[in-house]
Design a protein around this motif. Structure first.
Motif, mmCIF file in Angstrom:
data_model
loop_
_atom_site.group_PDB
_atom_site.id
_atom_site.type_symbol
_atom_site.label_atom_id
_atom_site.label_comp_id
_atom_site.label_asym_id
_atom_site.label_seq_id
_atom_site.Cartn_x
_atom_site.Cartn_y
_atom_site.Cartn_z
ATOM 1 N N TYR A 203 0.812 -1.219 0.000
ATOM 2 C CA TYR A 203 0.000 0.000 0.000
ATOM 3 C C TYR A 203 0.842 1.264 0.000
ATOM 4 O O TYR A 203 0.684 2.110 -0.873
ATOM 5 N N LEU A 204 1.738 1.401 0.990
ATOM 6 C CA LEU A 204 2.431 2.685 1.131
ATOM 7 C C LEU A 204 3.330 2.981 -0.070
ATOM 8 O O LEU A 204 3.315 4.091 -0.591
ATOM 9 N N THR A 205 4.125 1.976 -0.517
ATOM 10 C CA THR A 205 5.062 2.245 -1.593
ATOM 11 C C THR A 205 4.353 2.640 -2.886
ATOM 12 O O THR A 205 4.696 3.669 -3.483
ATOM 13 N N PRO A 206 3.351 1.870 -3.371
ATOM 14 C CA PRO A 206 2.664 2.314 -4.595
ATOM 15 C C PRO A 206 1.980 3.660 -4.432
ATOM 16 O O PRO A 206 2.060 4.502 -5.342
ATOM 17 N N LEU A 207 1.338 3.885 -3.274
ATOM 18 C CA LEU A 207 0.658 5.162 -3.082
ATOM 19 C C LEU A 207 1.659 6.317 -3.107
ATOM 20 O O LEU A 207 1.390 7.370 -3.700
ATOM 21 N N ALA A 208 2.823 6.102 -2.480
ATOM 22 C CA ALA A 208 3.836 7.153 -2.485
ATOM 23 C C ALA A 208 4.318 7.424 -3.902
ATOM 24 O O ALA A 208 4.522 8.581 -4.299
ATOM 25 N N LEU A 209 4.483 6.348 -4.702
ATOM 26 C CA LEU A 209 4.915 6.539 -6.093
ATOM 27 C C LEU A 209 3.876 7.329 -6.879
ATOM 28 O O LEU A 209 4.219 8.219 -7.667
ATOM 29 N N ILE A 210 2.579 7.011 -6.644
ATOM 30 C CA ILE A 210 1.524 7.752 -7.327
ATOM 31 C C ILE A 210 1.584 9.230 -6.939
ATOM 32 O O ILE A 210 1.455 10.118 -7.795
ATOM 33 N N CYS A 211 1.813 9.492 -5.651
ATOM 34 C CA CYS A 211 1.909 10.878 -5.189
ATOM 35 C C CYS A 211 3.047 11.606 -5.896
ATOM 36 O O CYS A 211 2.889 12.751 -6.321
ATOM 37 N N VAL A 212 4.200 10.929 -6.021
ATOM 38 C CA VAL A 212 5.343 11.579 -6.663
ATOM 39 C C VAL A 212 5.018 11.899 -8.109
ATOM 40 O O VAL A 212 5.253 13.016 -8.595
ATOM 41 N N LEU A 213 4.433 10.913 -8.822
ATOM 42 C CA LEU A 213 4.080 11.143 -10.233
ATOM 43 C C LEU A 213 3.097 12.308 -10.352
ATOM 44 O O LEU A 213 3.284 13.214 -11.177
ATOM 45 N N GLY A 214 2.058 12.287 -9.515
ATOM 46 C CA GLY A 214 1.053 13.337 -9.574
ATOM 47 C C GLY A 214 1.639 14.699 -9.279
ATOM 48 O O GLY A 214 1.375 15.670 -9.992
ATOM 49 N N ALA A 215 2.471 14.759 -8.227
ATOM 50 C CA ALA A 215 3.059 16.046 -7.857
ATOM 51 C C ALA A 215 3.962 16.559 -8.968
ATOM 52 O O ALA A 215 3.956 17.751 -9.285
ATOM 53 N N ALA A 216 4.730 15.645 -9.589
ATOM 54 C CA ALA A 216 5.631 16.067 -10.662
ATOM 55 C C ALA A 216 4.825 16.597 -11.846
ATOM 56 O O ALA A 216 5.157 17.638 -12.433
ATOM 57 N N CYS A 217 3.736 15.897 -12.195
ATOM 58 C CA CYS A 217 2.894 16.365 -13.302
ATOM 59 C C CYS A 217 2.309 17.734 -12.962
ATOM 60 O O CYS A 217 2.298 18.640 -13.802
ATOM 61 N N TRP A 218 1.812 17.879 -11.741
ATOM 62 C CA TRP A 218 1.209 19.158 -11.312
ATOM 63 C C TRP A 218 2.231 20.277 -11.426
ATOM 64 O O TRP A 218 1.943 21.354 -11.944
ATOM 65 N N GLU A 219 3.455 20.011 -10.960
ATOM 66 C CA GLU A 219 4.490 21.042 -11.019
ATOM 67 C C GLU A 219 4.860 21.363 -12.454
ATOM 68 O O GLU A 219 5.164 22.505 -12.787
#
Lengths: 378, 207
Positions: free
Chosen positions: A359-375
């Motif tokens: 749970y934590l590792t995939p969710l964290a990866l999704i957060c990183v991808l999303g944040a990078a796209c947002w930025e």
């Protein structure tokens, strides 16, 4: 033997960074003529490390008191009430004296050298990590450019100390505790690091002081957590991973007292035992400080903003307000950690692994991808 | 008969002290820092070779990894140095300990022939490397008594990794290689269908 590697690394990193901190400037005024130039940085480093050790030890003592009060009130009790008078404020001092007086037991079959070295490594590593921690724009011990990298590296050294304690005790309980610690830390270091990548993407710096100063806009409320929609989930993931990393309930598997007696602490007594507890509270405080700096504004708040407007950015009072802001924020984080500990039951070891890897590792990866796209888009 | 352990650690401690003194006398504080980091690196490696217990060997690697990290930092490569500590001590050493922690200590008698053979091999190797270094390095031109300018290289490294004209292809290839290794490890380690075949399971129950 006690002057261990970690302190060497900490002082070296402090010397390698441009470490002209408050202590340096204070000392520089009083240095007599004819003293070689390399003495001053070394004296500065020693004094800074001494301040860190004194400060964190006192803080840890205060947190043991706070923990007992918080747990007491959660369970409809008062907690310590007698020692010292007001709400048992002297309880940690009494505990400390008791622990100093206790017999220092070393099991016969234990690996004596490693058994004695383990608390020193654990404590040295966590003190080393605090060297890179800024409290205010001008209150820092070493302005390490790769601050967060250094802090993560140092706090990962404590794992080795815990494993050393568990193995050298020559006890099955301790060994199981140490194995759980190794497995747990290896699993949770990944989501911890990845969820920290989200604020690092937004900040663009590893330096904790610069990251804090970036959040001073919007009247001191431009915290990273408000600047990117993926920051809030990342902060929750970081909090969970930090709980596991600091061996706090519900992830206190290495010392699960109902299954393993006391895990890796089983054979320790007296002051060595208390060193491990000091490390635990210091690690909690460190994680809360990191969370405050990278998610919740660091030393920036409306109060800091007002002080800066009123007295100027480098005034002493501004620094004091900034430091108090950061300390209050991190103590709020610690109270949250205690609240979690006295509310949730302990999870099983397989559940710990499932939470970490699935749970934590995939969710964290999704957060990183999303944040990078947002930025990248905005 | 002297205790072998005490003799070894006595010699090691004296050698470290000698190294520190030599570093201080030749190059001042920079030399002292270098000598400290170097003695941690080499002393840890020697302990790793000497100890009979595999777990103690693994613990002594911590000194080596930290020493190498500090050496990197001293040479101005702060990012590499901290990554060394973070990855090798925090990750690889923890995994290594996890692997060897349950193995029984090998406490059999140390054979003098083996120790002598090891020392001979090591001496030959050190002599060869020292000869090579002495032949190639121009000592007089080296600025040995000063540390490099403290400067962070993290940004340059980051740009170099993603810049299309620099190292983006090796970086991505390494990532793919690691992913393949991970998937393969999981494939080898997971339970196969044959583990669940009913006859095998019932046979195990009967036995």
């Amino acid at each position: 033997m006690l002057s261990n590697i970690t302190t060497t690394a900490a002082t070296t990193a402090a010397a390698a960074a441009p470490s002209e901190n408050v202590v340096f400037h204070l000392l520089a005024e009083y240095v007599p003529e004819g003293v070689p130039g390399w003495i001053l940085p070394i004296v500065t480093a020693s004094i800074s490390v001494g301040i860190v050790i004194a400060l964190i030890s006192v803080m840890a003592m205060g947190f043991t008191w706070l923990e007992r009060k918080v747990s007491g009130h959660i369970q409809c009790r008062y907690g310590p009430m007698y020692a010292g008078g007001w709400h048992g404020w002297a309880q940690p001092i009494a505990d400390g004296v008791k622990l100093l007086m206790k017999e220092d037991l070393i099991p016969i079959g234990a690996d004596k050298a490693l058994f004695m070295m383990a608390p020193a490594i654990v404590l040295g590593a966590i003190f080393g990590a605090f060297v890179a921690m800024p409290l205010a724009p001008d209150f820092y011990f070493a302005d390490v450019n790769l601050g967060i990298f250094f802090i993560l590296g140092m706090s990962s050294l404590t794992t080795i100390g815990v494993v050393m304690a568990g193995w050298s005790s020559n006890s099955k309980w301790s060994l199981y505790g140490a194995m759980r610690e190794a497995a747990q830390v290896v699993a949770y270091e990944i989501p911890l690091g990845i969820s920290l990548l989200v604020p690092l993407i937004v900040a663009g710096t590893f330096n904790l002081r610069e990251a804090s100063e970036l959040q001073g806009d919007f009247y001191g409320m431009g915290w990273f957590v408000f600047k990117n929609p993926f920051m809030l989930p990342a902060s929750i993931l970081f909090f969970i991973a930090a709980l596991a990393e600091t061996k706090r309930a519900p992830f206190d598997l290495p010392e699960a007292e109902s299954e393993l007696v006391a895990g890796f602490l089983t054979e320790y007594s007296g002051i060595r035992w208390s060193f491990f507890f000091m490390e635990e509270y210091a690690a909690m405080y460190l994680m809360c400080l990191v969370a405050s700096v990278f998610f919740f504004g660091g030393f920036e708040s409306p109060f800091t903003y007002m002080a800066r407007e009123q007295f100027g950015p480098n005034a002493f009072i501004t620094n004091v307000v900034a430091a108090s802001t950061l300390i209050v924020k991190s103590i709020a984080g610690i109270v949250l950690m205690m609240w979690v500990r006295w509310t949730l039951p302990r999870v099983r070891i397989d559940q710990v692994m499932t939470i970490g890897y699935k749970y934590l590792t995939p969710l964290a990866l999704i957060c990183v991808l999303g944040a990078a796209c947002w930025e990248a888009i905005f | 008969m002297l205790d072998q352990q005490k003799v070894f650690y006595g010699i090691l401690g004296l050698a470290v002290l000698a190294t520190l003194g030599w570093g201080m006398s030749t190059a001042g504080p920079a030399g002292l820092a270098f000598a400290g980091a170097a003695s941690f690196t080499i002393g840890g490696a020697l302990m790793c070779l000497w100890e009979r217990s595999i777990v103690r060997s693994a613990f002594s690697l911590m000194a080596t990894f930290c020493g190498v990290g500090v050496l990197f930092i001293l040479l101005g490569a702060d990012f590499v140095g901290m990554a060394q500590i973070l990855i090798y001590v925090g990750g690889i050493l923890a995994l290594l300990l996890f692997g060897v922690m349950l193995s029984p200590p090998d406490m059999t008698e140390r054979k003098l022939v083996r120790v002598g053979g090891g020392l001979l091999t090591m001496g030959l190797g050190v002599a060869w490397v020292a000869g090579k270094v002495a032949a190639t390095v121009k000592w007089a031109a080296l600025p040995i008594d000063q540390l490099p300018e403290p400067k962070s290289h993290a940004e340059e490294i980051g740009v170099a990794f993603i810049h299309p004209e620099q190292y983006v292809v090796p970086f991505e290839l390494a990532a793919v290689l690691l992913t393949v290794a991970l998937v393969a490890a999981v494939y080898i380690a997971r339970r196969k269908m044959s583990d669940f075949v009913p006859e095998v399971a019932s046979q195990q129950e009967n036995a």
